[in-house]
Design an enzyme around this catalytic site. Structure first.
Site, PDB file in Angstrom:
ATOM      1  N   CYS A 234       0.846  -1.190   0.000  1.00 62.67           N
ATOM      2  CA  CYS A 234       0.000   0.000   0.000  1.00 62.67           C
ATOM      3  C   CYS A 234       0.877   1.233   0.000  1.00 62.67           C
ATOM      4  O   CYS A 234       1.986   1.233   0.549  1.00 62.67           O
ATOM      5  CB  CYS A 234      -0.911  -0.012   1.235  1.00 62.67           C
ATOM      6  SG  CYS A 234      -2.157   1.309   1.231  1.00 62.67           S
TER       7      CYS A 234
ATOM      8  N   GLY B  12      -4.189  -4.317   0.964  1.00 61.90           N
ATOM      9  CA  GLY B  12      -3.344  -3.341   0.310  1.00 61.90           C
ATOM     10  C   GLY B  12      -4.104  -2.296  -0.474  1.00 61.90           C
ATOM     11  O   GLY B  12      -5.248  -2.001  -0.215  1.00 61.90           O
TER      12      GLY B  12
ATOM     13  N   ASP C 173     -11.054 -12.767   4.719  1.00 60.06           N
ATOM     14  CA  ASP C 173     -10.129 -11.643   4.657  1.00 60.06           C
ATOM     15  C   ASP C 173      -9.512 -11.351   6.018  1.00 60.06           C
ATOM     16  O   ASP C 173      -8.378 -10.870   6.110  1.00 60.06           O
ATOM     17  CB  ASP C 173     -10.888 -10.413   4.142  1.00 60.06           C
ATOM     18  CG  ASP C 173     -10.032  -9.172   4.116  1.00 60.06           C
ATOM     19  OD1 ASP C 173      -8.893  -9.242   3.619  1.00 60.06           O
ATOM     20  OD2 ASP C 173     -10.494  -8.111   4.583  1.00 60.06           O
TER      21      ASP C 173
END
Length: 419
Positions: free
Chosen positions: A26, A77, A311
């Site tokens: 990121c 990200g 996730d």
């Protein structure tokens, strides 16, 4: 594109996948972002999904999904780091690989700082729903949502928002609720509604779970290198939380204040996921894993093709396989994944089983269920006091909305995938 649907397509279990084409990479360094630490899973092999990996993933996904609606969802990200050409290729591949009976839609979650008119044109042309992350006005957003040198990101995100609006892109604002903004619900909501003109909103609680002996390190954030010589991978382990985490009471007060404002003036004009989900649950149609009795149909795939149960569970012990060697349909229906999803209900403490707002909460997300009840049972949700106060507060209004819904459509907005 194949000229016929698979005869077994209707037997496939529907599921969703959040794909991370840049892994944990990121361009920002948001202090509460647990996913930044996931680079530690791959050591020296940190990289991005390449074109061959993209084709393998999309082929596997479309073959595994049944006919009907199929969502291609990108997250990070920061996915836009992968570049526009990657996503242009992804759309072309989907058109080549999807079956005639599959109706594909696209979503992408972004911090918005890299968006320009080329991105806006692309999103609009292909009907993307773009989730944009913003935590409120500049002083609130910039408390934790900072760049690599610690500067606030609000102004850059708003420029990205303006790109999306200029091109008419369907957009959902995703606001993290944390210690810095939990007492400013109306200020946040009115800023989104009145200053930015946002009409689709999500509010996600920040709960940074951590073992007590790692708390001091976690307070520095989750980017590798923030902890000196020791690495700290975020895992769903421990019974402490960081000082950035929303308080249970504060989360309930935050949502209740939002609901009162929304209910008094914005029904049918502004769509808030939390309120839509509550109404759906009251009507007996749970649709979001967080507040459904069970879960397990929302997978995550990394840039390497590794597939995880969720996730929030990209960590050792929850790896299901890799798209290069196993079908996503096989993974989502595997004994390991079914057990993961069913445990949400099977491990509810007695306190939840008799709770008056179980209809709405269903115990919340397993990642937040690490508190011990007064009776000594484990797996009570950290946010339980907030959920109880919020859902109790809104229940009379939800009942009224349900009755009115029989006469006219009141809510039913556009959703993007939960963080």
């Amino acid at each position: 594109m194949p000229d016929s649907a698979s005869p077994t397509s209707l037997l496939r279990r529907p599921f969703t996948v959040l794909a991370k084409p840049t892994g944990a990479a990121c361009n920002l360094d948001c202090t509460y972002c647990f996913f930044l630490s996931k680079d530690l899973l791959y050591g020296e092999t940190v990289g991005w999904m390449d074109n061959a990996g993209l084709e393998t993933y999309l082929g596997n996904l479309l073959e595994s999904e049944p006919d009907g609606a199929v969502e291609i969802a990108w997250q990070g990200g920061e996915p836009t780091l992968r570049g526009l050409a990657f996503f242009e290729r992804s759309v072309d591949l989907v058109e080549q690989l999807r079956r005639p009976g599959q109706a594909v839609s696209y979503t992408l979650q972004t911090n918005g700082t890299l968006l320009d008119d080329r991105w806006g044109e692309f999103f609009a042309a292909h009907g993307f729903l773009v989730g944009l992350s913003l935590d409120g006005p500049a002083d609130l957003n910039d408390t934790y949502r900072v760049n690599k040198v610690g500067r606030g990101t609000h102004d850059q995100v708003v420029r990205g928002w303006q790109v999306l609006q200029r091109h008419g892109v369907d957009t959902n604002l995703l606001c993290a609720v944390h210690r810095a903004n939990e007492t400013a619900a109306l200020r946040v909501y009115r800023y989104f509604r009145d200053d930015l003109g946002a009409r689709f909103l999500q509010f996600i609680p920040i709960v940074e779970r951590v073992a007590s002996n790692d708390l001091a390190l976690a307070e520095r954030g989750w980017r590798p290198g923030n902890h000196g010589p020791r690495s700290l991978l975020y895992r769903q382990h421990g019974d402490a939380v960081t000082s950035r985490s929303v308080s249970p009471k504060g989360y309930g007060v935050f949502l209740s204040a939002l609901f009162d404002e929304w209910f008094s003036r914005d029904i049918g004009q502004v769509y808030v996921q939390d309120f839509e989900i509550a109404l759906a649950n009251w009507l007996g149609r749970p649709s979001l894993c967080v507040h459904s009795p069970t879960c397990g149909t929302a997978l995550a795939v990394t840039h390497t093709g590794d597939v995880y149960s969720c996730d929030h569970y990209v960590e050792p012990g929850y790896l299901l396989g890799n798209v290069q060697s196993a079908s996503l349909q096989e993974m989502v229906t595997s004994e390991q994944q079914r057990k993961f999803g069913d445990e949400k209900l099977a491990t509810l403490p007695d306190q939840c089983l008799v709770c008056p707002v179980r209809w709405a909460c269903h115990g919340g997300c397993p990642k937040d269920r690490f508190v011990v009840t007064t009776a000594g049972q484990r797996r009570l949700n950290y946010l339980c006091p907030g959920y109880l106060s919020f859902f109790s507060h809104i229940q009379p209004a939800i009942e009224e909305l349900a009755r009115r819904l029989l006469r006219e459509p009141l809510i039913g907005g556009v959703e993007t995938s939960a963080e």
